[in-house]
Design a protein around this motif. Structure first.
Motif: not given
Length: 733
Positions: A178-184, A186-188
């Protein structure tokens, strides 16, 4: 760059000048926002598909500079039904529009941004999206981001690893599907590909959007099973502040035989947010810290966090944003619980889930992580908008006993353009290019235990088009990812997607088919360490995991009191990465390999209910997953078949009472059966209770998590949290 990768970028660059020349100037939208009784609301008024946004003042008045032409405005406030308004304003003109919002906690027309990389209404998405706003987060009194995401329908966490519809399973310390985004953005993690859920303070999160199913056609690697986007608060005009304090305690073991300390463990935290904004300049800063004694032996943790955001709006239709966060987390590590035959010193216990093997004493981790991001949002006209962003993500961990460390840096950039034909939403084209450079230095991702350095470069052009034909909205998209590891090309992956959203008399039907993939992380390729008494050896020649994901769903309002959403899903996965026992020189070792073919299919359904009884809201969510490992013709590991969640809240004046019950069926199979095959596993039955009181700017919330103190585990020899009582006090200015 291959010709097939240059084409989308050249098309994008060709479109920009022609559309920019058609800029139509600006206009002013102003008016008031009130509730159904005429009382003013400090509501947010924003232009859909544009960075233009205003927050109403204490009298409910707002003033907003907008691109001239056709304007779609959305007025919204927590706890009220949003109002979407379409109008046309000539350049240099002004128009008064007043909005009256009715109280309605079930959001039927939520605006989402993640599923299509631009603003759209929820019922226009061809894929399933779950939305949780800050009202949901406050009501549940959660303290961390992962606790918030874990409450979304179709989502289940296994020891910190997020599963959307069973996509991820569980592999200790390695990549997320699963990909994590913070305001769009990428944060992996750059090295292991996992997610640091504590990187962003929960106080900064306005809402969480969870896109279910393969999202690689827009987001590339790691969006194999879905995308989680944490959308932070906009900075409002004027002075604003919030102070939040948390305190609580863990229950002691239910049996004296399990006692491991002579006091009750506690937890606490404090965070403060302050902001100031004018029409052109805005900024906010959050500082906080948390401490926990833990609920098991060797389980203490301390965390310090900070986050900031600055916005500059030099002219209508333009917003420049800089944001960042930094978290330092120090925590003791509970390796696994101790059982006879698997521990050096079980201390006379036949079964002790609260205590560790004495060989694991002193295990400790120091984890620092953070990000910086800069974004330019520009609405050229009602027909065209573009966004450019750059980011830097760093993670640095140091483990003690065993002693390991890693430093990773990920530099990313993206340019996206969104074209609305004739300034409307009947035809929307999104095209862009994303790139990232990752480098790591580590003593366990090197060669035979020596310090090693590795790099990875990802380049991915993408394009997606949406076309409305009558009541049908069609979507087709494509992304091409090129992945180069240590200067040598490792993979080129094509990820198409098609979909449709159809409005009917029984709600909005949606259907989609798309390809997802996840490239092996640098850690999975090069890890050299020991786990569970076995040596773990590298495998540099790993291939990406791939999957085809299909969905058929429907979202329908039920009169004025609820919303039903249900979807059937089917995923065919190939070359899944799993830890496997191999013989190397006659010695049994563990290696990550592309060995599995899998099939995941099932039902994801949720029902939100309000207004049947004044002040009462309820919800039910059910996830059925039939997960098969086609290679061994067996159940896929770490996928519970049934997950049922029931929730209800009752509001009376300033008081609110509620609760949530989650049932998770017994996990039938786990990985590395020779090590953990006899590990006891039972269904999980967890009840959370909550109460709150709010008067003006002050609120108090009580949460009793796992109120029945149910003792269970979801991953091998790792006890899930016991009963935990906590109080959250908040003051808002």
């Amino acid at each position: 760059m291959p010709a097939v990768m240059r084409a989308p970028l050249l098309a994008f660059l060709a479109v920009v000048p022609g559309v920019a020349a058609a800029a139509q100037g600006t206009a002013i939208l102003y008016g008031s926002v009130t509730d159904s009784l005429g009382q003013p609301l400090r509501a947010t008024v924003r232009v859909v598909g544009s960075p233009a946004m205003a927050v109403a003042d204490g009298r409910g008045r707002y003033r907003l500079a907008v691109p001239a032409g056709r304007v779609i405005a959305r007025a919204g406030h927590i706890g009220f039904r949003s109002q979407v308004d379409t109008t046309t304003i000539a350049a240099g003109d002004s128009l008064e529009r007043d909005y009256r919002l009715g109280a309605f906690p079930v959001e039927l027309q939520a605006t989402i941004v993640t599923a299509a990389k631009h603003s759209q209404l929820l019922d226009e998405s061809a894929t399933s999206v779950a939305v949780m706003n800050d009202t949901d987060l406050a009501r549940r009194a959660v303290a961390t981001v992962d606790e918030a995401v874990n409450r979304a329908p179709g989502v289940l966490f296994l020891n910190g690893q997020v599963n959307i519809r069973g996509s991820s399973g569980f592999v200790e310390g390695l990549g997320s599907r699963v990909l994590l985004l913070v305001d769009g953005v990428p944060a992996n993690q750059g090295d292991r590909g996992g997610i640091d859920w504590d990187m962003v303070p929960l106080a900064d999160v306005e809402r969480v959007e969870v896109v279910k199913g393969a999202g690689s056609s827009l987001y590339g690697s790691a969006a194999f099973g879905g995308v989680v986007n944490l959308i932070t608060h906009d900075v409002p005009v004027g002075w604003h502040g919030r102070l939040r304090a948390t305190g609580g305690a863990y229950a002691n073991p239910p049996s004296e035989a399990w006692t491991f300390r002579h006091h009750t463990g506690g937890l606490g935290g404090l965070d403060a947010t302050g902001s100031y904004g004018t029409e052109t300049l805005r900024g906010s800063l959050t500082l906080g810290g948390r401490h926990s004694d833990g609920y098991r032996e060797q389980d203490r943790s301390d965390q310090w966090e900070t986050a900031g955001r600055a916005e500059w709006l030099p002219r209508p239709g333009t917003r420049i944003t800089a944001s960042g966060a930094w978290t330092s987390h120090q925590y003791e590590v509970f390796p696994t619980w101790c059982v006879p035959g698997a521990c050096i010193d079980p201390r006379g216990q036949a079964f002790q889930p609260f205590m560790i093997d004495t060989s694991g004493r002193g295990s400790y981790t120091r984890s620092n992580k953070g990000y910086l991001a800069a974004t330019i949002d520009r609405t050229v006209s009602g027909a065209f908008a573009w966004r450019a962003r750059g980011s830097w993500l760093r993670s640095h961990f140091t483990d003690y006993n065993p002693d390991d460390w890693s430093v990773s840096d990920r530099l990313g950039a993206e340019l996206t353009g969104v074209l609305h034909a004739a300034g409307g939403d009947d035809r929307v084209v999104t095209v862009g290019m994303e790139g990232a450079h990752t480098d790591i230095t580590s003593d366990i991702f090197g060669d035979s235990g020596r310090v090693g350095s590795h790099t990875q470069v990802d380049i991915g052009p993408y394009a997606e088009a949406e076309q409305r034909v009558g009541r049908v909205r069609l979507t087709a998209g494509l992304r091409l990812d090129d992945i180069v590891v240590d200067g040598a090309r490792k993979a080129t992956v094509l990820s198409p997607r098609i979909g449709a959203a159809i409005r009917s008399g029984v709600g909005t039907w949606r259907a989609s088919a798309g390809r997802g993939f996840r490239a092996p992380t640098l850690a999975e390729r090069y890890v050299t360490t020991r786990a569970f008494g076995f040596e773990v050896i590298p495998n540099p020649d790993l291939d990406p995991e791939t999957a085809w994901s299909f969905e058929l769903g429907n979202g329908a309002p039920i009169a004025s009191w609820g919303r039903l959403d249900a979807a059937l899903f089917w995923t065919e996965a190939r070359r899944l990465l799993e830890p496997t026992f191999v013989l190397d020189g006659g010695v049994q070792k563990i290696q990550i390999r592309n060995i599995s073919r899998a099939r995941l299919r099932g039902l994801d359904a949720s029902l939100a209910v309000s207004s049947l009884v004044r002040g009462l809201t309820s919800s039910i969510a059910y996830l059925l997953v039939d997960a098969r490992d086609l290679t061994t013709d067996s159940v896929l590991s770490f996928r519970p078949r049934h997950v049922l969640t029931l929730g209800t809240d009752y509001q009376w004046r300033m008081l609110s009472l509620g609760g949530e019950f989650r049932y998770t069926s017994r996990i039938e199979r786990i990985e590395l059966e020779p090590v953990f095959g006899r590990d006891p596993r039972v269904p999980a039955r967890v009840l959370d209770l909550r109460a709150s009181w709010q008067r003006g700017p002050v609120s108090a919330r009580l949460l009793v998590a796992n109120a029945l103190n149910y003792i269970y585990n979801l991953v091998p020899r790792t006890l899930e949290p016991v009963r935990t009582a906590s109080v959250v006090l908040t003051w808002t200015y």
